[in-house]
Scaffold this active site. Sequence first.
Site, PDB file in Angstrom:
ATOM      1  N   ARG A 189       0.838  -1.209   0.000  1.00  0.00           N
ATOM      2  CA  ARG A 189       0.000   0.000   0.000  1.00  0.00           C
ATOM      3  C   ARG A 189       0.869   1.254   0.000  1.00  0.00           C
ATOM      4  O   ARG A 189       0.538   2.243  -0.643  1.00  0.00           O
ATOM      5  CB  ARG A 189      -0.947  -0.022   1.198  1.00  0.00           C
ATOM      6  CG  ARG A 189      -1.991  -1.155   1.074  1.00  0.00           C
ATOM      7  CD  ARG A 189      -2.962  -1.169   2.222  1.00  0.00           C
ATOM      8  NE  ARG A 189      -3.749   0.056   2.268  1.00  0.00           N
ATOM      9  CZ  ARG A 189      -4.378   0.496   3.351  1.00  0.00           C
ATOM     10  NH1 ARG A 189      -4.299  -0.188   4.480  1.00  0.00           N
ATOM     11  NH2 ARG A 189      -5.082   1.596   3.309  1.00  0.00           N
TER      12      ARG A 189
ATOM     13  N   ASN B  50      -7.810   8.180   6.701  1.00  0.00           N
ATOM     14  CA  ASN B  50      -6.947   7.614   5.665  1.00  0.00           C
ATOM     15  C   ASN B  50      -5.491   7.572   6.118  1.00  0.00           C
ATOM     16  O   ASN B  50      -5.011   8.480   6.792  1.00  0.00           O
ATOM     17  CB  ASN B  50      -7.057   8.426   4.369  1.00  0.00           C
ATOM     18  CG  ASN B  50      -8.468   8.400   3.813  1.00  0.00           C
ATOM     19  OD1 ASN B  50      -9.260   7.552   4.206  1.00  0.00           O
ATOM     20  ND2 ASN B  50      -8.777   9.314   2.924  1.00  0.00           N
TER      21      ASN B  50
ATOM     22  N   HIS C  54      -6.145   7.245  12.155  1.00  0.00           N
ATOM     23  CA  HIS C  54      -5.844   5.817  11.992  1.00  0.00           C
ATOM     24  C   HIS C  54      -4.381   5.578  11.610  1.00  0.00           C
ATOM     25  O   HIS C  54      -4.043   4.504  11.123  1.00  0.00           O
ATOM     26  CB  HIS C  54      -6.769   5.183  10.951  1.00  0.00           C
ATOM     27  CG  HIS C  54      -8.180   5.017  11.425  1.00  0.00           C
ATOM     28  ND1 HIS C  54      -9.238   4.713  10.591  1.00  0.00           N
ATOM     29  CD2 HIS C  54      -8.713   5.113  12.665  1.00  0.00           C
ATOM     30  CE1 HIS C  54     -10.359   4.635  11.294  1.00  0.00           C
ATOM     31  NE2 HIS C  54     -10.078   4.881  12.558  1.00  0.00           N
TER      32      HIS C  54
ATOM     33  N   GLY D 201     -16.718  11.025   2.095  1.00  0.00           N
ATOM     34  CA  GLY D 201     -16.172   9.772   1.567  1.00  0.00           C
ATOM     35  C   GLY D 201     -15.924   8.703   2.598  1.00  0.00           C
ATOM     36  O   GLY D 201     -14.918   7.999   2.543  1.00  0.00           O
TER      37      GLY D 201
ATOM     38  N   ASN E  64     -20.893  12.385   0.053  1.00  0.00           N
ATOM     39  CA  ASN E  64     -20.517  10.993  -0.191  1.00  0.00           C
ATOM     40  C   ASN E  64     -21.187  10.504  -1.472  1.00  0.00           C
ATOM     41  O   ASN E  64     -22.186  11.070  -1.911  1.00  0.00           O
ATOM     42  CB  ASN E  64     -20.964  10.122   0.995  1.00  0.00           C
ATOM     43  CG  ASN E  64     -20.145   8.857   1.161  1.00  0.00           C
ATOM     44  OD1 ASN E  64     -18.918   8.903   1.091  1.00  0.00           O
ATOM     45  ND2 ASN E  64     -20.793   7.725   1.366  1.00  0.00           N
ATOM     46  N   LEU E  65     -20.603   9.454  -2.031  1.00  0.00           N
ATOM     47  CA  LEU E  65     -21.164   8.889  -3.258  1.00  0.00           C
ATOM     48  C   LEU E  65     -22.599   8.409  -3.037  1.00  0.00           C
ATOM     49  O   LEU E  65     -23.446   8.489  -3.916  1.00  0.00           O
ATOM     50  CB  LEU E  65     -20.277   7.720  -3.706  1.00  0.00           C
ATOM     51  CG  LEU E  65     -20.374   7.241  -5.135  1.00  0.00           C
ATOM     52  CD1 LEU E  65     -20.129   8.375  -6.117  1.00  0.00           C
ATOM     53  CD2 LEU E  65     -19.374   6.111  -5.371  1.00  0.00           C
TER      54      LEU E  65
HETATM   55  P1  OAD Z   1     -15.138   2.599   3.266  1.00  0.00           P
HETATM   56  O1  OAD Z   1     -14.548   1.789   2.164  1.00  0.00           O
HETATM   57  O2  OAD Z   1     -15.836   1.881   4.351  1.00  0.00           O
HETATM   58  O3  OAD Z   1     -16.170   3.668   2.676  1.00  0.00           O
HETATM   59  C1  OAD Z   1     -15.845   4.485   1.587  1.00  0.00           C
HETATM   60  C2  OAD Z   1     -17.032   5.370   1.292  1.00  0.00           C
HETATM   61  O4  OAD Z   1     -16.656   6.253   0.236  1.00  0.00           O
HETATM   62  C3  OAD Z   1     -18.296   4.633   0.810  1.00  0.00           C
HETATM   63  O5  OAD Z   1     -19.436   5.129   1.501  1.00  0.00           O
HETATM   64  C4  OAD Z   1     -18.383   4.977  -0.674  1.00  0.00           C
HETATM   65  O6  OAD Z   1     -19.722   5.089  -1.138  1.00  0.00           O
HETATM   66  C5  OAD Z   1     -17.702   6.324  -0.706  1.00  0.00           C
HETATM   67  N1  OAD Z   1     -17.080   6.634  -1.995  1.00  0.00           N
HETATM   68  C6  OAD Z   1     -16.496   5.799  -2.897  1.00  0.00           C
HETATM   69  N2  OAD Z   1     -16.024   6.484  -3.946  1.00  0.00           N
HETATM   70  C7  OAD Z   1     -16.316   7.795  -3.727  1.00  0.00           C
HETATM   71  C8  OAD Z   1     -16.085   9.003  -4.468  1.00  0.00           C
HETATM   72  N3  OAD Z   1     -15.467   9.011  -5.635  1.00  0.00           N
HETATM   73  N4  OAD Z   1     -16.528  10.166  -3.922  1.00  0.00           N
HETATM   74  C9  OAD Z   1     -17.174  10.189  -2.719  1.00  0.00           C
HETATM   75  N5  OAD Z   1     -17.411   9.071  -1.986  1.00  0.00           N
HETATM   76  C10 OAD Z   1     -16.985   7.896  -2.478  1.00  0.00           C
HETATM   77  O7  OAD Z   1     -13.945   3.516   3.831  1.00  0.00           O
HETATM   78  P2  OAD Z   1     -13.875   4.303   5.225  1.00  0.00           P
HETATM   79  O8  OAD Z   1     -15.219   4.767   5.638  1.00  0.00           O
HETATM   80  O9  OAD Z   1     -12.789   5.297   5.090  1.00  0.00           O
HETATM   81  O10 OAD Z   1      -9.691   1.536   9.172  1.00  0.00           O
HETATM   82  O11 OAD Z   1     -13.396   3.157   6.184  1.00  0.00           O
HETATM   83  C11 OAD Z   1     -13.185   3.481   7.544  1.00  0.00           C
HETATM   84  C12 OAD Z   1     -12.083   2.618   8.103  1.00  0.00           C
HETATM   85  O12 OAD Z   1     -12.387   1.252   7.841  1.00  0.00           O
HETATM   86  C13 OAD Z   1     -10.727   2.818   7.469  1.00  0.00           C
HETATM   87  O13 OAD Z   1     -10.010   3.918   7.998  1.00  0.00           O
HETATM   88  C14 OAD Z   1     -10.039   1.537   7.778  1.00  0.00           C
HETATM   89  C15 OAD Z   1     -11.153   0.577   7.472  1.00  0.00           C
HETATM   90  O14 OAD Z   1     -11.140  -0.623   8.154  1.00  0.00           O
HETATM   91  C16 OAD Z   1      -8.613   0.858   9.593  1.00  0.00           C
HETATM   92  O15 OAD Z   1      -7.890   0.226   8.843  1.00  0.00           O
HETATM   93  C17 OAD Z   1      -8.384   0.991  11.064  1.00  0.00           C
END
Ligand code: OAD
Length: 233
Positions: A59, A92, A109, A175, A201-202
């Site tokens: 990554r 992120n 994180h 996001g 958000n999307l």
């Molecule tokens: P997720 O993968 O859970 O969610 C990503 C969000 O972004 C979803 O709701 C999508 O609909 C949205 N999305 C995707 N593409 C987009 C775009 N182009 N524009 C706007 N929105 C978009 O990711 P996180 O919520 O960041 O933690 O996940 C939270 C945590 O879960 C991360 O920090 C990580 C993971 O486990 C750890 O590793 C501790």
Amino acid sequence: MAKFERIVILTGAGISAESGIDTFRDAGGLWERHRIEDVATPEGFARNPDLVFGFYDARRAALKSVEPNPAHRALARLEAEFPGELLLVTQNVDDLHERGGSRDVLHMHGELSSALCTACEMRSPLDVPLLDRPACPVCQAPTLRPDVVWFGEMPYRVERIYAALGECDLFVSIGTSGAVYPAAGFVQEALMNGARTLELNLEPSEGSRFFTESRHGRAGEIVPQWVDEVLGS
Ligand code: OAD
């Protein structure tokens, strides 16, 4: 857009999606291809450190071929031009906010660009593979791990974040799916303290009902639009 004086912004993987970084929970996301228990828990690390090192090394290497997108750059412009107080919190572990121009980013994180020593507990910049077992620059022990907060661990600087949530008049979530606590609970905290809450958000996130306003679309489009509104330009 109404005038605000104190804004807290929370970003998640969706803000970096248009830069080419995989999200976690979308179709084809990281958690479809890797087991959380294996690569994002202290127990997984104890069982198979090389698997974990390889996952985060890959990554970190992937960051070299991506660039910040208009959403990152818009938030940097907001930081530079907003006359009130702004706290940018990200879940992120990439460095795209910084490369987009943001100066003050709270990585709750952790970060791919640093390592955490399990012996002396110091965080140090990292630019070599963890699979090579580099020594900790502080205590010289070969005991570095990814500086990423895993499930079951406490995110960084939570007190600072809750203090800002207690004082802000606008909370903006960008996001993120709202699936992981404590970040997923920030919206309710801000709402309880009387702030307006905005989701960019999307699609509707899991906590969508807690937002005073939701705008759905690609971050690269809706974030710059919102920043223009706040800055009145
Ligand atoms: P997720 O993968 O859970 O969610 C990503 C969000 O972004 C979803 O709701 C999508 O609909 C949205 N999305 C995707 N593409 C987009 C775009 N182009 N524009 C706007 N929105 C978009 O990711 P996180 O919520 O960041 O933690 O996940 C939270 C945590 O879960 C991360 O920090 C990580 C993971 O486990 C750890 O590793 C501790």
